[in-house]
Write an enzyme that holds these catalytic residues in place. Structure first.
Site, PDB file in Angstrom:
ATOM      1  N   GLU A 175       0.832  -1.207   0.000  1.00  0.00           N
ATOM      2  CA  GLU A 175       0.000   0.000   0.000  1.00  0.00           C
ATOM      3  C   GLU A 175       0.871   1.263   0.000  1.00  0.00           C
ATOM      4  O   GLU A 175       0.581   2.238  -0.684  1.00  0.00           O
ATOM      5  CB  GLU A 175      -0.907  -0.056   1.233  1.00  0.00           C
ATOM      6  CG  GLU A 175      -1.702   1.178   1.540  1.00  0.00           C
ATOM      7  CD  GLU A 175      -2.876   1.376   0.613  1.00  0.00           C
ATOM      8  OE1 GLU A 175      -2.723   1.137  -0.595  1.00  0.00           O
ATOM      9  OE2 GLU A 175      -3.934   1.801   1.097  1.00  0.00           O
ATOM     10  N   THR A 181      -4.181   8.732  -4.970  1.00  0.00           N
ATOM     11  CA  THR A 181      -4.063   9.024  -3.531  1.00  0.00           C
ATOM     12  C   THR A 181      -2.819   9.862  -3.237  1.00  0.00           C
ATOM     13  O   THR A 181      -2.854  10.795  -2.432  1.00  0.00           O
ATOM     14  CB  THR A 181      -4.010   7.704  -2.735  1.00  0.00           C
ATOM     15  OG1 THR A 181      -5.236   7.009  -2.950  1.00  0.00           O
ATOM     16  CG2 THR A 181      -3.850   7.960  -1.249  1.00  0.00           C
TER      17      THR A 181
HETATM   18  N1  HSE Z   1      -6.725   7.660   4.375  1.00  0.00           N
HETATM   19  C1  HSE Z   1      -6.235   7.656   3.031  1.00  0.00           C
HETATM   20  C2  HSE Z   1      -6.311   9.065   2.485  1.00  0.00           C
HETATM   21  C3  HSE Z   1      -7.087   6.739   2.213  1.00  0.00           C
HETATM   22  O1  HSE Z   1      -7.311   9.728   2.709  1.00  0.00           O
HETATM   23  O2  HSE Z   1      -5.355   9.508   1.844  1.00  0.00           O
HETATM   24  C4  HSE Z   1      -6.703   6.675   0.764  1.00  0.00           C
HETATM   25  O3  HSE Z   1      -7.723   6.007   0.012  1.00  0.00           O
END
Ligand code: HSE
Length: 319
Positions: free
Chosen positions: A137, A190
């Site tokens: 990830e 992301t």
């Molecule tokens: N918590 C992470 C973010 C999740 O908001 O960047 C990414 O899908």
């Protein structure tokens, strides 16, 4: 997992998509969906370490270099932990759209870790599996966050406390809870969505956020929908990310107007999630969000209406 009498030659694992952050829980809350999900097949192969990675369902866009592939990195993490020199071949079947905010790379990584562990009879516990999945990830998002990998691994609504090791706490959800998700035909990486956040937040936003996160946990434990509705608000990430998703505010408002209890960005977007009481409300919220995305941004959406998936990753074939 207990060790089988003979090690299998092939293991196939399904790991579900997830919605994360849930408004107030940036990087610490996530919930698994029933579908979609990614599947990873890990096979015993001649050689040492990962001998091949193949990917389907991605339009040729996911890297097949094991050092850049989420499942490959997670499998490598398992091999390292087990001190194994076994040869393995990995096949990734993407069911979760790329850059959708539905935890696709986390699901691939989780499925890879669980499949490799089962193939090798490793018996790693779930915290170790999570840590292996997080290696995969991390490569995609450039940061350590387990709020997609944790629910994809163990299922349900999960509070994941950062740290080494991270700690997963499964929280109860009301029986009538349904999630509606609209995934518009656009992508948000992301990594990029994290760069717009900056490094600091005003104290007042922090106070709101930790109040809401605490209130969300209390709301789930008590089955208190009023508290859940009040607390699923993001004072930190969503205000800075809304600009990345054309039509977001309109879409969010449309879900509430259609009867959702609360709505917000799913992870880093562009998907928008709505928490609803019962399937009828969830179907209405999903349809309203699709209409709103079409009208406000001119894009079609794929829709998911799902209970919380309380099972998480599962072995679907071993032989
Ligand atoms: N918590 C992470 C973010 C999740 O908001 O960047 C990414 O899908």
């Amino acid at each position: 997992m207990s060790k089988p009498a003979r090690l299998p030659l092939k293991v196939r694992v399904f790991a579900p998509a997830s919605v994360s952050n849930l408004g107030c829980g940036f990087d610490i809350f996530g919930m698994a969906l029933e579908r979609p999900g990614d599947e990873v097949v890990v096979r015993a192969a001649e050689g040492k370490g990962i001998v091949s990675v193949s990917v389907t369902g991605d339009g040729g866009r996911v890297p097949t270099d094991p050092a850049r592939n989420a499942a490959g990195l997670a499998v490598n993490g398992v091999l390292d932990r087990l001190g194994s020199a076994a040869g393995v071949a990995i096949e990734v079947r993407k069911g979760i759209p790329l850059a959708s905010g539905l935890g696709g790379s986390a699901a691939s990584a989780v499925a890879g870790a669980v499949a490799a562990d089962a193939l090798l009879g490793g018996g790693l516990d779930r915290t170790a599996l999570l840590e292996c999945a997080m290696i995969g990830e991390r490569k995609g998002s450039g940061a350590d966050h387990a709020d997609n990998a944790a629910p994809s691994l163990i299922g349900g609504f999960v509070l994941v406390l950062p740290g080494h090791p991270p700690k997963m706490v499964q929280l109860p959800t009301p029986d009538d809870l349904m999630v509606a998700v609209a995934h518009p035909a656009m992508e948000v990486e992301t990594r990029r969505a994290r760069t717009v956040l900056g490094d600091t937040i005003p104290l007042s936003a922090g106070v709101q956020q930790w109040g809401n996160a605490a209130g969300m946990v209390a709301g789930l434990l008590r089955g208190d929908w009023e508290l859940i509705a009040r607390c699923m608000r993001d004072a930190v990430a969503e205000p800075r990310r809304a600009q990345l998703v054309p039509g977001f505010e309109t879409v969010k408002a449309s879900a509430i107007d259609a009867g959702a209890v609360a709505a917000g960005l799913s992870g880093s977007g562009p998907s928008v999630l709505a928490l609803c009481r019962g399937r009828t409300a969830a179907d209405s919220a999903a349809a309203a969000m699709a209409d709103a995305f079409r009208e406000a941004a001119g894009v079609a959406s794929d829709l998911v209406v799902s209970h919380a998936n309380t099972e998480g990753a599962r072995v679907v074939e071993m032989g």
